[in-house]
Scaffold this motif. Sequence first.
Motif, PDB file in Angstrom:
ATOM      1  N   ASN A  43       0.769  -1.139  -0.158  1.00  0.00           N
ATOM      2  CA  ASN A  43       0.230  -0.324  -0.109  1.00  0.00           C
ATOM      3  C   ASN A  43       0.578   1.692   0.057  1.00  0.00           C
ATOM      4  N   GLY A  44       2.040   1.556  -1.015  1.00  0.00           N
ATOM      5  CA  GLY A  44       2.939   2.074  -1.177  1.00  0.00           C
ATOM      6  C   GLY A  44       3.943   2.081  -2.550  1.00  0.00           C
ATOM      7  N   ASP A  45       5.338   2.299  -1.385  1.00  0.00           N
ATOM      8  CA  ASP A  45       6.077   2.241  -2.614  1.00  0.00           C
ATOM      9  C   ASP A  45       7.192   1.206  -2.283  1.00  0.00           C
ATOM     10  N   LEU A  46       7.451  -0.126  -3.112  1.00  0.00           N
ATOM     11  CA  LEU A  46       8.767  -0.774  -3.078  1.00  0.00           C
ATOM     12  C   LEU A  46      10.378   0.285  -3.876  1.00  0.00           C
ATOM     13  N   GLU A  47      11.204   0.527  -2.832  1.00  0.00           N
ATOM     14  CA  GLU A  47      12.405   1.001  -2.512  1.00  0.00           C
ATOM     15  C   GLU A  47      13.803   0.022  -3.315  1.00  0.00           C
ATOM     16  N   ALA A  48      14.392  -0.232  -3.838  1.00  0.00           N
ATOM     17  CA  ALA A  48      15.451  -0.461  -3.977  1.00  0.00           C
ATOM     18  C   ALA A  48      16.582   0.170  -4.412  1.00  0.00           C
ATOM     19  N   ARG A  49      18.108   0.114  -3.315  1.00  0.00           N
ATOM     20  CA  ARG A  49      18.685   0.592  -3.617  1.00  0.00           C
ATOM     21  C   ARG A  49      20.429  -0.473  -3.189  1.00  0.00           C
ATOM     22  N   HIS A  50      19.738  -1.684  -3.409  1.00  0.00           N
ATOM     23  CA  HIS A  50      20.580  -2.726  -3.569  1.00  0.00           C
ATOM     24  C   HIS A  50      19.647  -3.776  -4.598  1.00  0.00           C
ATOM     25  N   ASN A  51      20.105  -4.814  -5.027  1.00  0.00           N
ATOM     26  CA  ASN A  51      20.231  -5.348  -6.207  1.00  0.00           C
ATOM     27  C   ASN A  51      18.627  -6.730  -4.661  1.00  0.00           C
ATOM     28  N   LEU A  52      18.080  -7.225  -5.648  1.00  0.00           N
ATOM     29  CA  LEU A  52      17.055  -7.393  -5.179  1.00  0.00           C
ATOM     30  C   LEU A  52      15.682  -8.372  -6.413  1.00  0.00           C
ATOM     31  N   ASN A  53      15.756  -9.623  -5.481  1.00  0.00           N
ATOM     32  CA  ASN A  53      15.342 -10.928  -5.999  1.00  0.00           C
ATOM     33  C   ASN A  53      13.802 -10.849  -6.015  1.00  0.00           C
ATOM     34  N   ILE A  54      12.460 -10.877  -6.970  1.00  0.00           N
ATOM     35  CA  ILE A  54      10.830 -10.307  -5.679  1.00  0.00           C
ATOM     36  C   ILE A  54      10.296 -11.446  -6.649  1.00  0.00           C
ATOM     37  N   LYS A  55      10.467 -12.766  -5.369  1.00  0.00           N
ATOM     38  CA  LYS A  55      10.012 -14.297  -6.462  1.00  0.00           C
ATOM     39  C   LYS A  55       8.454 -14.209  -5.885  1.00  0.00           C
ATOM     40  N   THR A  56       7.603 -13.379  -5.842  1.00  0.00           N
ATOM     41  CA  THR A  56       6.257 -13.693  -6.091  1.00  0.00           C
ATOM     42  C   THR A  56       5.432 -12.281  -6.653  1.00  0.00           C
ATOM     43  N   GLY A  57       4.237 -12.407  -7.681  1.00  0.00           N
ATOM     44  CA  GLY A  57       4.231 -11.619  -7.925  1.00  0.00           C
ATOM     45  C   GLY A  57       3.176 -10.613  -6.810  1.00  0.00           C
ATOM     46  N   LEU A  58       3.342  -8.788  -7.080  1.00  0.00           N
ATOM     47  CA  LEU A  58       2.811  -8.185  -6.151  1.00  0.00           C
ATOM     48  C   LEU A  58       2.269  -7.035  -7.093  1.00  0.00           C
ATOM     49  N   LYS A  59       1.464  -5.932  -6.301  1.00  0.00           N
ATOM     50  CA  LYS A  59       0.236  -4.838  -6.864  1.00  0.00           C
ATOM     51  C   LYS A  59       1.331  -3.890  -5.904  1.00  0.00           C
ATOM     52  N   LEU A  60       1.506  -2.566  -5.751  1.00  0.00           N
ATOM     53  CA  LEU A  60       2.067  -1.737  -6.022  1.00  0.00           C
ATOM     54  C   LEU A  60       2.127  -0.714  -6.151  1.00  0.00           C
ATOM     55  N   ARG A  61       2.372   0.574  -5.358  1.00  0.00           N
ATOM     56  CA  ARG A  61       2.068   1.801  -6.116  1.00  0.00           C
ATOM     57  C   ARG A  61       2.848   1.792  -7.057  1.00  0.00           C
ATOM     58  N   ASN A  62       4.608   2.506  -6.551  1.00  0.00           N
ATOM     59  CA  ASN A  62       5.256   2.656  -7.665  1.00  0.00           C
ATOM     60  C   ASN A  62       6.786   1.677  -7.187  1.00  0.00           C
ATOM     61  N   PHE A  63       7.526   1.315  -7.990  1.00  0.00           N
ATOM     62  CA  PHE A  63       8.403   0.913  -7.966  1.00  0.00           C
ATOM     63  C   PHE A  63       9.500   2.109  -7.984  1.00  0.00           C
ATOM     64  N   ILE A  64      11.070   2.115  -7.736  1.00  0.00           N
ATOM     65  CA  ILE A  64      12.094   2.777  -7.449  1.00  0.00           C
ATOM     66  C   ILE A  64      12.882   2.412  -6.728  1.00  0.00           C
ATOM     67  N   PHE A  65      14.144   2.574  -7.742  1.00  0.00           N
ATOM     68  CA  PHE A  65      15.081   1.645  -8.400  1.00  0.00           C
ATOM     69  C   PHE A  65      16.089   2.760  -8.377  1.00  0.00           C
ATOM     70  N   THR A  66      17.693   2.756  -7.761  1.00  0.00           N
ATOM     71  CA  THR A  66      18.421   3.277  -7.938  1.00  0.00           C
ATOM     72  C   THR A  66      19.440   3.512  -8.585  1.00  0.00           C
ATOM     73  N   PRO A  67      21.092   3.518  -9.214  1.00  0.00           N
ATOM     74  CA  PRO A  67      21.657   3.088  -9.986  1.00  0.00           C
ATOM     75  C   PRO A  67      21.947   2.312  -9.547  1.00  0.00           C
ATOM     76  N   GLY A  68      22.887   1.287 -10.517  1.00  0.00           N
ATOM     77  CA  GLY A  68      23.407   0.448 -10.395  1.00  0.00           C
ATOM     78  C   GLY A  68      22.995  -1.365  -9.472  1.00  0.00           C
ATOM     79  N   VAL A  69      21.648  -1.485  -9.765  1.00  0.00           N
ATOM     80  CA  VAL A  69      21.317  -1.946  -8.949  1.00  0.00           C
ATOM     81  C   VAL A  69      20.414  -2.772 -10.244  1.00  0.00           C
ATOM     82  N   ASN A  70      20.198  -4.425  -9.876  1.00  0.00           N
ATOM     83  CA  ASN A  70      19.873  -5.332 -10.330  1.00  0.00           C
ATOM     84  C   ASN A  70      18.463  -5.787 -10.234  1.00  0.00           C
ATOM     85  N   ILE A  71      17.676  -6.549 -10.823  1.00  0.00           N
ATOM     86  CA  ILE A  71      16.276  -6.559  -9.910  1.00  0.00           C
ATOM     87  C   ILE A  71      15.423  -7.815 -11.047  1.00  0.00           C
ATOM     88  N   GLY A  72      15.274  -9.033  -9.632  1.00  0.00           N
ATOM     89  CA  GLY A  72      14.874 -10.339 -10.865  1.00  0.00           C
ATOM     90  C   GLY A  72      13.640 -10.023 -10.611  1.00  0.00           C
TER      91      GLY A  72
END
Length: 195
Positions: free
Chosen positions: A59-88
């Motif tokens: 019920n808001g944002d998902l922000e990743a400032r480092h590498n992240l594996n997301i092993k499920t479907g999601l509903k969310l407001r915003n994905f926020i990423f920073t330079p250099g991250v690897n998101i699976g």
Amino acid sequence: NLKNLNTTSQNSKIELTRLNSSILFQDVGAIILPSILFSSTQGRSDFIKVHPSAEITINGDLEARHNLNIKTGLKLRNFIFTPGVNIGFLSGAMYEMNTMIGDGNCNSYISLFSTPGGAAARFINQSGFELNYIQIRDINLTGATANLVNSLKFGQTNGWNVLEKTNETFYWIGRNGNWSNPSNWSLNSGGPAAV
């Protein structure tokens, strides 16, 4: 164990500060979370759903400032990423969002990919957005327009608009500096660094 967890505050946030953090959901039912921030700029974390009937909404944002594996479907407001991250993202899973926010740079692309590779994850976005310096592999997008500038797409990647970058002239200002360091280049002869 969390079952039928529901948070209602729009201003709440879960912040994970460790280099390697995991959020693991083992129960069934609707799980509604506040914004989530993986705040360390180094490391690799996991967001895992074990039970197939659990439905996770942020019920808001998902922000990743480092590498992240997301092993499920999601509903969310915003994905926020920073330079250099690897998101699976889990192959075949659906990710419903308002928008994505994040720009890499010429030294630090943001990499978004499905895992395992070869089968696409599915993104559905509500608002148009533009991302810079992104590498995308095996992620299909539907919904509002999403533009990729200075970016690359690979594999089963449909629905993204890759925009051509206009040519620019750069001038060397680094004297004896490293050729690959962007701070040694300017858009103007004798001008300030271009980054």
